[in-house]
Write a protein that holds these residues in place. Structure first.
Motif, PDB file in Angstrom:
ATOM      1  N   VAL A 297       0.826  -1.213   0.000  1.00  0.00           N
ATOM      2  CA  VAL A 297       0.000   0.000   0.000  1.00  0.00           C
ATOM      3  C   VAL A 297       0.861   1.264   0.000  1.00  0.00           C
ATOM      4  CG1 VAL A 297      -1.967  -1.128   1.088  1.00  0.00           C
ATOM      5  CG2 VAL A 297      -0.248  -0.019   2.526  1.00  0.00           C
ATOM      6  N   ILE A 298       2.096   1.162   0.508  1.00  0.00           N
ATOM      7  CA  ILE A 298       2.986   2.330   0.495  1.00  0.00           C
ATOM      8  C   ILE A 298       3.618   2.504  -0.884  1.00  0.00           C
ATOM      9  CG2 ILE A 298       5.151   3.271   1.398  1.00  0.00           C
ATOM     10  CD1 ILE A 298       4.441   2.043   4.093  1.00  0.00           C
ATOM     11  N   ASN A 299       4.200   1.425  -1.413  1.00  0.00           N
ATOM     12  CA  ASN A 299       4.951   1.520  -2.669  1.00  0.00           C
ATOM     13  C   ASN A 299       4.067   1.510  -3.914  1.00  0.00           C
ATOM     14  OD1 ASN A 299       7.369   1.486  -1.197  1.00  0.00           O
ATOM     15  ND2 ASN A 299       7.405  -0.750  -1.171  1.00  0.00           N
ATOM     16  N   GLU A 300       3.004   0.683  -3.893  1.00  0.00           N
ATOM     17  CA  GLU A 300       2.165   0.538  -5.080  1.00  0.00           C
ATOM     18  C   GLU A 300       0.959   1.468  -5.074  1.00  0.00           C
ATOM     19  OE1 GLU A 300       2.922  -1.334  -7.654  1.00  0.00           O
ATOM     20  OE2 GLU A 300       4.763  -2.051  -6.692  1.00  0.00           O
ATOM     21  N   ARG A 301       0.398   1.729  -3.901  1.00  0.00           N
ATOM     22  CA  ARG A 301      -0.814   2.539  -3.819  1.00  0.00           C
ATOM     23  C   ARG A 301      -0.556   3.960  -3.333  1.00  0.00           C
ATOM     24  NH1 ARG A 301      -2.172  -0.225  -7.080  1.00  0.00           N
ATOM     25  NH2 ARG A 301      -3.685  -1.945  -7.021  1.00  0.00           N
ATOM     26  N   GLY A 302       0.670   4.227  -2.895  1.00  0.00           N
ATOM     27  CA  GLY A 302       1.034   5.597  -2.547  1.00  0.00           C
ATOM     28  C   GLY A 302       0.493   6.102  -1.219  1.00  0.00           C
ATOM     29  N   PHE A 303       0.108   5.193  -0.308  1.00  0.00           N
ATOM     30  CA  PHE A 303      -0.349   5.639   1.013  1.00  0.00           C
ATOM     31  C   PHE A 303       0.853   6.158   1.797  1.00  0.00           C
ATOM     32  CE2 PHE A 303      -4.236   2.567   1.340  1.00  0.00           C
ATOM     33  CZ  PHE A 303      -4.709   3.095   0.146  1.00  0.00           C
ATOM     34  N   ASN A 304       0.661   7.273   2.504  1.00  0.00           N
ATOM     35  CA  ASN A 304       1.758   7.800   3.319  1.00  0.00           C
ATOM     36  C   ASN A 304       1.623   7.338   4.771  1.00  0.00           C
ATOM     37  OD1 ASN A 304      -0.230   9.459   4.478  1.00  0.00           O
ATOM     38  ND2 ASN A 304       0.196  11.118   3.035  1.00  0.00           N
ATOM     39  N   ASP A 305       2.637   7.645   5.572  1.00  0.00           N
ATOM     40  CA  ASP A 305       2.654   7.199   6.965  1.00  0.00           C
ATOM     41  C   ASP A 305       1.497   7.781   7.761  1.00  0.00           C
ATOM     42  OD1 ASP A 305       4.894   5.768   6.405  1.00  0.00           O
ATOM     43  OD2 ASP A 305       6.300   7.236   7.200  1.00  0.00           O
ATOM     44  N   ALA A 306       1.169   9.049   7.478  1.00  0.00           N
ATOM     45  CA  ALA A 306       0.088   9.693   8.221  1.00  0.00           C
ATOM     46  C   ALA A 306      -1.238   8.982   7.979  1.00  0.00           C
ATOM     47  CB  ALA A 306      -0.021  11.165   7.810  1.00  0.00           C
ATOM     48  N   TYR A 307      -1.487   8.598   6.710  1.00  0.00           N
ATOM     49  CA  TYR A 307      -2.741   7.916   6.393  1.00  0.00           C
ATOM     50  C   TYR A 307      -2.786   6.527   7.032  1.00  0.00           C
ATOM     51  CZ  TYR A 307      -6.606   5.925   3.783  1.00  0.00           C
ATOM     52  OH  TYR A 307      -7.788   5.324   3.452  1.00  0.00           O
ATOM     53  N   LEU A 308      -1.643   5.812   7.003  1.00  0.00           N
ATOM     54  CA  LEU A 308      -1.600   4.489   7.616  1.00  0.00           C
ATOM     55  C   LEU A 308      -1.816   4.584   9.127  1.00  0.00           C
ATOM     56  CD1 LEU A 308       1.346   2.766   5.730  1.00  0.00           C
ATOM     57  CD2 LEU A 308      -1.096   2.321   5.490  1.00  0.00           C
ATOM     58  N   GLY A 309      -1.242   5.615   9.736  1.00  0.00           N
ATOM     59  CA  GLY A 309      -1.457   5.815  11.163  1.00  0.00           C
ATOM     60  C   GLY A 309      -2.913   6.103  11.479  1.00  0.00           C
ATOM     61  N   PHE A 310      -3.553   6.911  10.609  1.00  0.00           N
ATOM     62  CA  PHE A 310      -4.979   7.214  10.792  1.00  0.00           C
ATOM     63  C   PHE A 310      -5.824   5.958  10.639  1.00  0.00           C
ATOM     64  CE2 PHE A 310      -9.047   8.454   8.762  1.00  0.00           C
ATOM     65  CZ  PHE A 310      -9.595   9.152   9.834  1.00  0.00           C
ATOM     66  N   ALA A 311      -5.502   5.135   9.627  1.00  0.00           N
ATOM     67  CA  ALA A 311      -6.236   3.887   9.419  1.00  0.00           C
ATOM     68  C   ALA A 311      -6.040   2.935  10.593  1.00  0.00           C
ATOM     69  CB  ALA A 311      -5.774   3.220   8.119  1.00  0.00           C
ATOM     70  N   GLY A 312      -4.811   2.897  11.122  1.00  0.00           N
ATOM     71  CA  GLY A 312      -4.553   2.059  12.289  1.00  0.00           C
ATOM     72  C   GLY A 312      -5.340   2.505  13.507  1.00  0.00           C
ATOM     73  N   SER A 313      -5.502   3.830  13.662  1.00  0.00           N
ATOM     74  CA  SER A 313      -6.284   4.359  14.779  1.00  0.00           C
ATOM     75  C   SER A 313      -7.749   3.959  14.654  1.00  0.00           C
ATOM     76  CB  SER A 313      -6.158   5.885  14.846  1.00  0.00           C
ATOM     77  OG  SER A 313      -4.821   6.273  15.073  1.00  0.00           O
ATOM     78  N   ILE A 314      -8.265   3.989  13.412  1.00  0.00           N
ATOM     79  CA  ILE A 314      -9.655   3.582  13.187  1.00  0.00           C
ATOM     80  C   ILE A 314      -9.819   2.094  13.516  1.00  0.00           C
ATOM     81  CG2 ILE A 314     -11.428   3.222  11.427  1.00  0.00           C
ATOM     82  CD1 ILE A 314     -10.447   5.750  10.062  1.00  0.00           C
ATOM     83  N   SER A 315      -8.841   1.286  13.112  1.00  0.00           N
ATOM     84  CA  SER A 315      -8.883  -0.146  13.397  1.00  0.00           C
ATOM     85  C   SER A 315      -8.879  -0.401  14.905  1.00  0.00           C
ATOM     86  CB  SER A 315      -7.683  -0.843  12.749  1.00  0.00           C
ATOM     87  OG  SER A 315      -7.616  -2.190  13.119  1.00  0.00           O
ATOM     88  N   THR A 316      -8.027   0.325  15.619  1.00  0.00           N
ATOM     89  CA  THR A 316      -7.966   0.171  17.075  1.00  0.00           C
ATOM     90  C   THR A 316      -9.263   0.616  17.726  1.00  0.00           C
ATOM     91  OG1 THR A 316      -5.585   0.564  16.998  1.00  0.00           O
ATOM     92  CG2 THR A 316      -6.662   0.782  19.130  1.00  0.00           C
ATOM     93  N   ALA A 317      -9.823   1.732  17.237  1.00  0.00           N
ATOM     94  CA  ALA A 317     -11.095   2.205  17.780  1.00  0.00           C
ATOM     95  C   ALA A 317     -12.199   1.182  17.555  1.00  0.00           C
ATOM     96  CB  ALA A 317     -11.467   3.546  17.135  1.00  0.00           C
ATOM     97  N   GLY A 318     -12.185   0.519  16.378  1.00  0.00           N
ATOM     98  CA  GLY A 318     -13.166  -0.524  16.098  1.00  0.00           C
ATOM     99  C   GLY A 318     -13.016  -1.709  17.043  1.00  0.00           C
ATOM    100  N   THR A 319     -11.767  -2.099  17.329  1.00  0.00           N
ATOM    101  CA  THR A 319     -11.531  -3.192  18.261  1.00  0.00           C
ATOM    102  C   THR A 319     -12.006  -2.834  19.661  1.00  0.00           C
ATOM    103  OG1 THR A 319      -9.577  -3.808  16.968  1.00  0.00           O
ATOM    104  CG2 THR A 319      -9.786  -4.771  19.155  1.00  0.00           C
TER     105      THR A 319
END
Length: 266
Positions: A191-213
């Motif tokens: 997702v970083i190399n092929e889809r161009g997601f940056n660290d900030a977006y991955l961190g935000f997605a991880g926060s959403i995942s944690t909030a869901g858990t």
């Protein structure tokens, strides 16, 4: 002395504290970074297992679900808080791409010092722990007596004798379940190399995942805990497997989909 967990929790908490403190103060190359990182993770691993043992020891049939739920809710609640505070500190301390090297290094050191304080919270709680002392006999003999007796009682149960094949089947299922391969780090690189997601977006997605858990832990403790455990497992596995297929939208360049007036781009 004579206690089963408290002394080891003190040692592992101090080991983690010293390791992170060393990382922030003396680390300057590969080996001076690798060694304290390994020691810090050893300390964290031991602390995690010892705390799980304490939870099991304090659990009864009536409160085992609530205690486990409390542990998971506390864990992911802390992860969510740390994710948000970590992102905030990264921005304030200049730990960003393109930052001045000196500012970047100073920010990293500050983050490591802050991290080293966290094991001291565990240490403070452990010092207040009231644990009964074991009988004064050899540690090896005590271990053999306690666990040997428990194992013998378990093996002598009629239910075990009647369902040995069922036990092997359950063991095989758990083994295959835990060894099921996942994308893991490969998906992160993709997702970083092929889809161009940056660290900030991955961190935000991880926060959403944690909030869901965390939300799932709250829902389980409030309502689902009262349902039959087999139904919970069945529907959890079924729904979780269906949602895992959403990764296919990231992997393949599918056309945008419009649902309820909202267009989703992949």
């Amino acid at each position: 002395r004579g206690q089963r967990r408290k002394p080891y929790l003190i040692i592992t908490s101090l080991l983690t504290f010293v390791s992170y403190l060393y990382l922030g103060t003396f680390s300057h190359d590969y080996y001076t970074t690798l060694a304290p990182l390994v020691l810090a993770n050893i300390g964290l691993g031991f602390t995690d297992v010892l705390c799980d043992g304490l939870v099991v020891e304090k659990s009864t049939k009536e409160n085992v679900g609530k205690l486990q739920n409390l542990c998971w809710a506390s864990k992911f609640g802390a992860i969510l808080i740390v994710s948000v505070l970590g992102g905030y500190m990264n921005e304030r301390l200049g730990i960003l791409e393109g930052a001045d090297p000196m500012s970047y290094l100073s920010g990293i050191k500050t983050m490591l010092y802050v991290t080293s304080v966290l094991p001291l919270i565990t240490l403070f709680q452990v010092l207040m722990l009231d644990e009964d002392r074991v009988k004064k006999e050899g540690k090896v003999m005590n271990f053999v007596k306690v666990w040997g007796h428990a194992a013998w009682k378990w093996l002598c149960k009629p239910a075990f004798k009647r369902s040995f094949l069922g036990f092997l089947g359950a063991l095989t299922f758990i083994f295959l379940w835990r060894m099921t391969p996942t994308a893991g780090s490969a998906m992160t690189y993709f997702v970083i190399n092929e889809r161009g997601f940056n660290d900030a977006y991955l961190g935000f997605a991880g926060s959403i995942s944690t909030a869901g858990t965390l939300l799932g832990a709250v829902i389980y403790g409030k309502w689902v805990d009262k349902l039959p455990i087999r139904k919970v497992f069945f529907w959890t596995i079924l729904i979780g497997s269906a949602f895992s297929l959403l990764n296919l939208f990231i992997i393949y360049d599918w056309e945008p989909v419009t649902f309820l007036g909202i267009t989703f781009h992949y």
